[in-house]
Every structure is written in C-alpha cells, then in structure tokens.
Scaffold this motif. Structure first.
Motif, mmCIF file in Angstrom:
data_model
loop_
_atom_site.group_PDB
_atom_site.id
_atom_site.type_symbol
_atom_site.label_atom_id
_atom_site.label_comp_id
_atom_site.label_asym_id
_atom_site.label_seq_id
_atom_site.Cartn_x
_atom_site.Cartn_y
_atom_site.Cartn_z
ATOM 1 N N ARG A 1 -3.318 -2.671 5.193
ATOM 2 C CA ARG A 1 -3.480 -2.277 3.796
ATOM 3 C C ARG A 1 -2.321 -2.812 2.951
ATOM 4 O O ARG A 1 -1.237 -2.973 3.428
ATOM 5 C CB ARG A 1 -3.537 -0.760 3.704
ATOM 6 C CG ARG A 1 -4.718 -0.163 4.461
ATOM 7 C CD ARG A 1 -4.666 1.348 4.469
ATOM 8 N NE ARG A 1 -4.652 1.877 3.117
ATOM 9 C CZ ARG A 1 -3.704 2.694 2.667
ATOM 10 N NH1 ARG A 1 -2.672 3.019 3.415
ATOM 11 N NH2 ARG A 1 -3.777 3.160 1.443
ATOM 12 N N LEU A 2 -2.601 -3.133 1.641
ATOM 13 C CA LEU A 2 -3.874 -2.937 0.982
ATOM 14 C C LEU A 2 -4.438 -4.306 0.625
ATOM 15 O O LEU A 2 -3.951 -4.945 -0.309
ATOM 16 C CB LEU A 2 -3.682 -2.072 -0.265
ATOM 17 C CG LEU A 2 -4.862 -1.873 -1.194
ATOM 18 C CD1 LEU A 2 -6.072 -1.291 -0.524
ATOM 19 C CD2 LEU A 2 -4.466 -1.032 -2.385
ATOM 20 N N THR B 1 3.868 0.591 -4.693
ATOM 21 C CA THR B 1 2.811 0.667 -3.687
ATOM 22 C C THR B 1 1.592 1.346 -4.297
ATOM 23 O O THR B 1 1.704 2.173 -5.210
ATOM 24 C CB THR B 1 3.280 1.463 -2.457
ATOM 25 O OG1 THR B 1 3.643 2.795 -2.859
ATOM 26 C CG2 THR B 1 4.468 0.792 -1.798
ATOM 27 N N SER C 1 -2.761 2.702 -3.751
ATOM 28 C CA SER C 1 -3.849 3.145 -2.873
ATOM 29 C C SER C 1 -5.165 2.546 -3.358
ATOM 30 O O SER C 1 -5.269 2.070 -4.494
ATOM 31 C CB SER C 1 -3.948 4.672 -2.878
ATOM 32 O OG SER C 1 -4.262 5.144 -4.175
ATOM 33 N N GLU C 2 -6.161 2.594 -2.480
ATOM 34 C CA GLU C 2 -7.458 2.011 -2.812
ATOM 35 C C GLU C 2 -8.078 2.646 -4.056
ATOM 36 O O GLU C 2 -8.651 1.954 -4.893
ATOM 37 C CB GLU C 2 -8.418 2.164 -1.623
ATOM 38 C CG GLU C 2 -8.110 1.279 -0.435
ATOM 39 C CD GLU C 2 -7.055 1.841 0.509
ATOM 40 O OE1 GLU C 2 -6.855 1.259 1.585
ATOM 41 O OE2 GLU C 2 -6.415 2.869 0.160
ATOM 42 N N CYS D 1 0.817 -1.204 0.000
ATOM 43 C CA CYS D 1 0.000 0.000 0.000
ATOM 44 C C CYS D 1 0.857 1.263 0.000
ATOM 45 O O CYS D 1 1.989 1.261 0.485
ATOM 46 C CB CYS D 1 -0.915 0.023 1.221
ATOM 47 S SG CYS D 1 -0.034 0.287 2.784
#
Length: 370
Positions: A342-343, A318, A320-321, A217
């Motif tokens: 995460r993630l 890495t 992110s959502e 993440c």
C-alpha cells in the motif's frame, strides 16, 4: 527534444498549442539542444535538449540536491529495477504495482506519461519491458538533466522514444486527456498537496486509458486481529513490535526540518557511514538500526541517497484508500486493483462509471470489457 515532440506540449498557463520559435543548437540527428518554444504571448526555453516550464524548484529543494550532489549520473535508482540487485527487493515499486504484469499491458504501443520521473528508471523500464511507444517524462527538478545524461550514455537507442520535460505537476504542459497511460510511483505525497496532484494526474488520462499511482500509506490499525489470514494487518496488539522504529524515524524527520541543512547532512552521513553500518550488524549493537532506521545495503552511496530521500522532505504525508477514493471517483477512475504494498492504485478512466452505477444493464454499458 525533437521537432515532432512539439505536438505533445501545450502552454501550461493557457493550454494553447506551442510552436518552435527559434533553434540555436541542434544535434547531428536533428534534436533541438538549445532553443525557444512558445505562443504569441509566452515563451519557454529548451536547454540541454529539455523544454523547461519552471524557473524555481526551491519549494522542495531537497530533491534537486539529491540528484545533483549525490547521484550525479551514477544512477543509483536504476538498481531498483535490476532483479539481480539487492536494492530491487528493498525498493522496487514498479513491479510491486504491476499486478503480475497485467497493470502495464495497456502501455504497449501507447503514449505514456511518467509524472515525477526523477532520473528516469521507470521511464526506461516502461519502454524496454512494457513496450511503450513514447514516454513523456516530467519532473520538477534538475534530475531531468541527470536522466538525459544516463539516457545518452546507456540507452541511446531509445533517446527518440523519450521526451524529458521539466515542469510542475500543478501546471503540467499537457492538455487534459492526452495520454493513454499515466503513472506516478512514489512522488505525489511529496508535492505538498497530494490530492490536488492526484487530480491533475487523473485529468491527463484519455477516456478508457489507465493510471497507476503509488503513494505513502497510512497503516491500518485494527482494534483486534485474531482471525486466520490477518497476519499482515497492523493491530494494536502487535503495534509495539515496531513502534520504536517509527517513533525514531519521525523524530529525525521533524528534527531535520528544524535544523540547518549542513547539520542535517552531518548527522545523515554519520549514521550512513560504513563504520556505523557494519557496527549495527554486530551482536549488542543492533539497537543502532532502531535509533536511526537504515537501508540494509552494502554500498555507502546507495544508503546515503536513500537516507537523504527518506529523512529530508518537506512533505511526506501518508494516506488511506478511503481518503483518495473521492478524487478517483470525481475523475471516473474505475479501480482495477490495489497493490499489496500500500498504497498503490491501478485504474481505468471509464466515463460516467459512477454516475451510471444504477444502470440496469450493468458494467458493460459503462465501458467494461472482458
């Protein structure tokens, strides 16, 4: 592989059904150890009981090296599924993405695909604890041979329940929507094209089947975080607490990509040595663990394979959502949960889930059940 397993495979180039073309060696129980499978125009080898759909693993050769030179059948990664081992608290991904067991219940009695199985610790756990009927375990590297060795030596009763396949995530030898459950834990960000790999994983899930993926993440960094309950959010105010470790870790990763593999090994083995590990625990020398962020585990072999894994990778982006959500949405994956580590994303493929989002009848019409 066993003859019945041929129904699980397809030509990765054409998606045609495969046939067993020749058998050169069988085990006493009928397993095909050496042979050939294929179509009228393409052939693929079975060696050491494993159907092979790749000939070159050089594009990320560190993974091959890790399994064939460091592990060699010890099974270090099996320690991260042992709740009584210190490694479990450090590295276990499976249970941290289980959502208290709810995320893996759909495996029970079902056909499951493990993408990037390595030496197979999660495949074994899925059979023994989650109750999968059949696991198809795919990996690019010769870790599949280490996995087979471990299965035969320790889990022989489950040998027929696991089909180990050497193949590439970008051209998997399986038809789309073939599996009830697909998971990939700690792998896709090492492929060099994370979103494309995620897309291929999503495609293999049947309608109303489930996926569970975990990738590295990107840390959230709030401008300010003063409200109660936000202590787990990385803010600019507390970033300084561990920015040095992050800076040094990235320094080593970028250095190792530039220098020879031989020099890389010497540096990693030095910092992994028992001498340095024990010295870094003493007052006045704890700065060493910041200079070379290290796994806190007493055994040299486990530290070595994890340091190598963490520092020597061509790709380890890495995410992110919000970056991965469009890929999930495009494949009708309804998100059921995001893990606290995460993630990790647990989801279900619900056809037309997003295109029917404005339906006046709500979620039930889109395949949701209680």
């Amino acid at each position: 592989m066993y003859e019945i397993d041929i129904d699980l495979l397809s030509c990765p180039e054409t998606m045609e059904e495969l046939r067993i073309l020749s058998v050169e060696q069988r085990a006493d129980d009928g397993e095909i150890i050496e042979g050939t499978i294929g179509t009228d125009s393409r052939t693929y080898r079975i060696t050491n009981g494993i159907p092979r759909f790749v000939g070159d693993t050089e594009y990320n050769k560190s993974w091959d090296f890790k399994w064939t030179h460091f592990d060699k059948g010890v099974g270090y990664n099996y320690r991260i599924i042992d709740r009584n081992d210190k490694a479990y608290a450090i590295h276990d991904i499976y249970d941290r993405n289980s959502h208290e067991g709810k995320a893996f219940r759909h495996m029970k009695g079902r056909l499951v695909l493990d993408v990037g199985c390595g030496i197979g610790q999660y495949a074994v756990k899925s059979l023994i604890e989650s109750g999968a009927r059949k696991i198809v375990a795919l990996d690019l590297t010769h870790g599949v041979d280490i996995f087979r060795k471990i299965v035969l030596e320790r889990y022989g009763d489950h040998a027929k329940d696991i089909l180990i396949v050497q193949g590439n995530v970008f051209s998997m030898p399986f038809r789309e929507e073939k599996f009830d459950y697909v998971y990939s834990l700690g792998v896709l960000m090492h492929t060099g094209n994370t979103l494309r790999a995620l897309n291929e994983v999503c495609k293999r899930v049947k309608p109303f089947g489930e996926i569970n993926v975990w990738i590295y993440c990107s840390e959230p960094c709030a401008y300010d975080a003063v409200e109660d309950g936000r202590g787990n959010v990385l803010s600019l105010a507390n970033f300084h607490k561990f920015k040095n470790k992050l800076r040094f870790a990235m320094f080593w990763i970028h250095l190792f990509r530039k220098i020879s593999h031989e020099k890389t090994l010497k540096i990693i083995k030095f910092f992994t040595s028992d001498y340095i590990f024990n010295l870094s625990r003493k007052r006045g020398f704890r700065w060493i663990s910041s200079l070379f962020p290290s796994v806190d585990y007493d055994e040299y072999g486990y530290r070595l394979i994890n340091h190598y894994d963490g520092y020597v990778n061509n790709w380890c982006d890495t995410w992110s959502e919000h970056e991965i959500f469009p890929t999930l949405q495009a494949n009708s994956i309804a998100v059921l949960g995001i893990s606290t580590w995460r993630l990790g994303v647990w989801g279900r493929k619900v056809p037309n889930f997003y295109t029917a989002a404005d339906s006046p009848h709500g979620p039930a019409e889109r395949g949701h059940t209680a």
